[in-house]
Scaffold this active site. Structure first.
Site, PDB file in Angstrom:
ATOM      1  N   ASN A  49      53.347  81.809  17.778  1.00  0.00           N
ATOM      2  CA  ASN A  49      53.580  79.970  18.573  1.00  0.00           C
ATOM      3  C   ASN A  49      54.477  79.488  17.880  1.00  0.00           C
ATOM      4  O   ASN A  49      54.502  79.507  16.859  1.00  0.00           O
ATOM      5  CB  ASN A  49      52.428  79.714  19.289  1.00  0.00           C
ATOM      6  CG  ASN A  49      51.731  79.152  18.288  1.00  0.00           C
ATOM      7  OD1 ASN A  49      51.912  77.971  17.449  1.00  0.00           O
ATOM      8  ND2 ASN A  49      50.686  78.877  18.926  1.00  0.00           N
ATOM      9  N   ASP A  88      46.968  85.329  24.628  1.00  0.00           N
ATOM     10  CA  ASP A  88      46.702  87.041  24.917  1.00  0.00           C
ATOM     11  C   ASP A  88      47.468  87.728  25.948  1.00  0.00           C
ATOM     12  O   ASP A  88      47.142  89.286  24.945  1.00  0.00           O
ATOM     13  CB  ASP A  88      45.008  87.600  24.944  1.00  0.00           C
ATOM     14  CG  ASP A  88      44.577  85.939  24.118  1.00  0.00           C
ATOM     15  OD1 ASP A  88      44.697  86.196  23.160  1.00  0.00           O
ATOM     16  OD2 ASP A  88      43.013  85.882  24.213  1.00  0.00           O
ATOM     17  N   LYS A 135      53.866  76.306  16.752  1.00  0.00           N
ATOM     18  CA  LYS A 135      53.851  76.139  16.181  1.00  0.00           C
ATOM     19  C   LYS A 135      53.269  76.314  14.952  1.00  0.00           C
ATOM     20  O   LYS A 135      53.298  75.718  13.981  1.00  0.00           O
ATOM     21  CB  LYS A 135      52.375  74.984  16.254  1.00  0.00           C
ATOM     22  CG  LYS A 135      50.498  74.002  15.796  1.00  0.00           C
ATOM     23  CD  LYS A 135      50.186  73.285  16.593  1.00  0.00           C
ATOM     24  CE  LYS A 135      49.371  72.600  15.517  1.00  0.00           C
ATOM     25  NZ  LYS A 135      48.924  73.611  14.689  1.00  0.00           N
ATOM     26  N   GLU A 136      52.820  77.811  15.246  1.00  0.00           N
ATOM     27  CA  GLU A 136      52.029  78.539  13.775  1.00  0.00           C
ATOM     28  C   GLU A 136      53.314  78.507  13.122  1.00  0.00           C
ATOM     29  O   GLU A 136      53.347  78.747  12.039  1.00  0.00           O
ATOM     30  CB  GLU A 136      51.938  79.316  14.304  1.00  0.00           C
ATOM     31  CG  GLU A 136      49.873  79.971  14.935  1.00  0.00           C
ATOM     32  CD  GLU A 136      50.035  80.699  15.794  1.00  0.00           C
ATOM     33  OE1 GLU A 136      48.634  80.614  16.624  1.00  0.00           O
ATOM     34  OE2 GLU A 136      50.171  80.895  16.267  1.00  0.00           O
TER      35      GLU A 136
END
Length: 323
Positions: free
Chosen positions: A204, A275, A206-207
């Protein structure tokens, strides 16, 4: 995408899911007053329910789309681990490759819900690396799975709970390369750059910002630059960056990427949306679909899940019905 053959895309695949499984517990009730003891709501208890979480929810999405999940994971030798195995078996997934550890507890996330809104989440877990004994046991179980099962695709679901060690990651990627098995990854920060040359990499925003050491905005120019920087280190065939309420970015091979806005919906709960997006994207790319179709259906899957309370899967019927 009404012209898609959903059954052909999503059904009858054998999907190995390797990653951190957890038990999601929901304590639900109603709230109609604040506590006189502290500025907190009073939850009038109604019921407790339990669901598959983490990589087990990835397996549940796989099942709900019509394919066969094969779960490789680790649970504690405890009542929560036994309950998690029961739920996996009720779904129809084999637990043959799930290691039971007497050195580590099962991860449990307990959510308190009042009037269909989350009030509090309690995490009961161990987050350090798994022991050398558990590492060897998991590795042996994964080796047995590759020797015994016919596998179309491997999904690595990393929640930084310690199962996916560098040793295990290297073995799985090397084996998938030797056997020409499609492999997709939902990473977290710790092992972010260990997943090189995979078929799908799905962080995502942020990651990927944390991994690249700079704040990445959701505009197309910043995303294209981030994708180029990432590809120099990872050499990933397909990249998807989920952007929460701003949709997603998807890039295939050396082509220009595409940003797709989120489909309009009333957000009830975002839990589990990633997921569903991961499984849908993986199976569509495995079927050879292009980025426009993949992005549209993945967005739709995320929208469907966000309309549900708690961690929940998307089904084949829902994808077809709400397209």
């Amino acid at each position: 995408m009404k012209d898609l053959d959903y059954e052909a895309i999503f059904s009858d695949k054998r999907v190995a899911i390797i990653g951190d499984v957890m038990l999601d517990r929901y304590i639900t009730g109603s709230v109609d007053r604040m506590s006189p003891e502290a500025p907190v709501p009073v939850l009038l208890y109604k019921e407790t329910t339990e669901r598959l979480g983490g990589a087990a929810n990835v397996a549940l999405n796989t099942h709900e789309l019509g394919s066969t999940p094969i779960i490789c994971a680790l649970v504690g030798e405890d009542s929560n681990g036994r309950r998690l195995e029961e739920l996996m078996e009720e779904m129809g997934a084999t637990t043959e490759y799930v290691v039971k550890s007497d050195e580590r507890q099962t991860t449990v996330k307990t959510r308190l819900l009042g009037n269909n809104q989350q009030l509090l989440r309690l995490d009961d877990e161990a987050v350090g690396p798994i022991s050398s004994n558990d590492t060897e046991a998991v590795l042996q179980r994964v080796k047995t799975m590759f020797e015994s099962e016919v596998i179309d695709v491997v999904i690595l679901q990393d929640y930084n709970k310690g199962l996916l060690t560098p040793q295990l990651i290297e073995f799985v990627l090397n084996t998938c390369n030797e056997k020409d098995i499609f492999v997709s990854v939902d990473p977290k920060f710790k092992n972010f750059f260990a997943y090189k040359k995979v078929d799908l990499f799905k962080p995502n925003l942020k990651e990927i910002s944390e991994a690249l050491g700079s704040s990445i905005s959701a505009d197309i120019e910043a995303l294209e630059d981030a994708a180029q920087r990432l590809n120099q280190r990872m050499n990933t065939r397909n990249l998807m960056i989920t952007l929460s309420s701003k949709g997603l970015y998807i890039k295939q091979d050396d082509k220009s990427g595409m940003k797709m806005p989120a489909l309009s919906t009333e957000i009830v709960d975002v839990c589990g949306a990633g997921d569903a997006v991961l499984v849908v994207t993986t199976l569509m790319l495995l079927a050879g679909l292009g980025v426009e179709a993949v992005g549209h259906v993945a967005n739709n899957a995320g929208r469907i899940v966000c309309q549900k309370v708690g961690v929940a899967p998307v089904s084949l019927k829902e994808l077809k019905l709400f397209d």
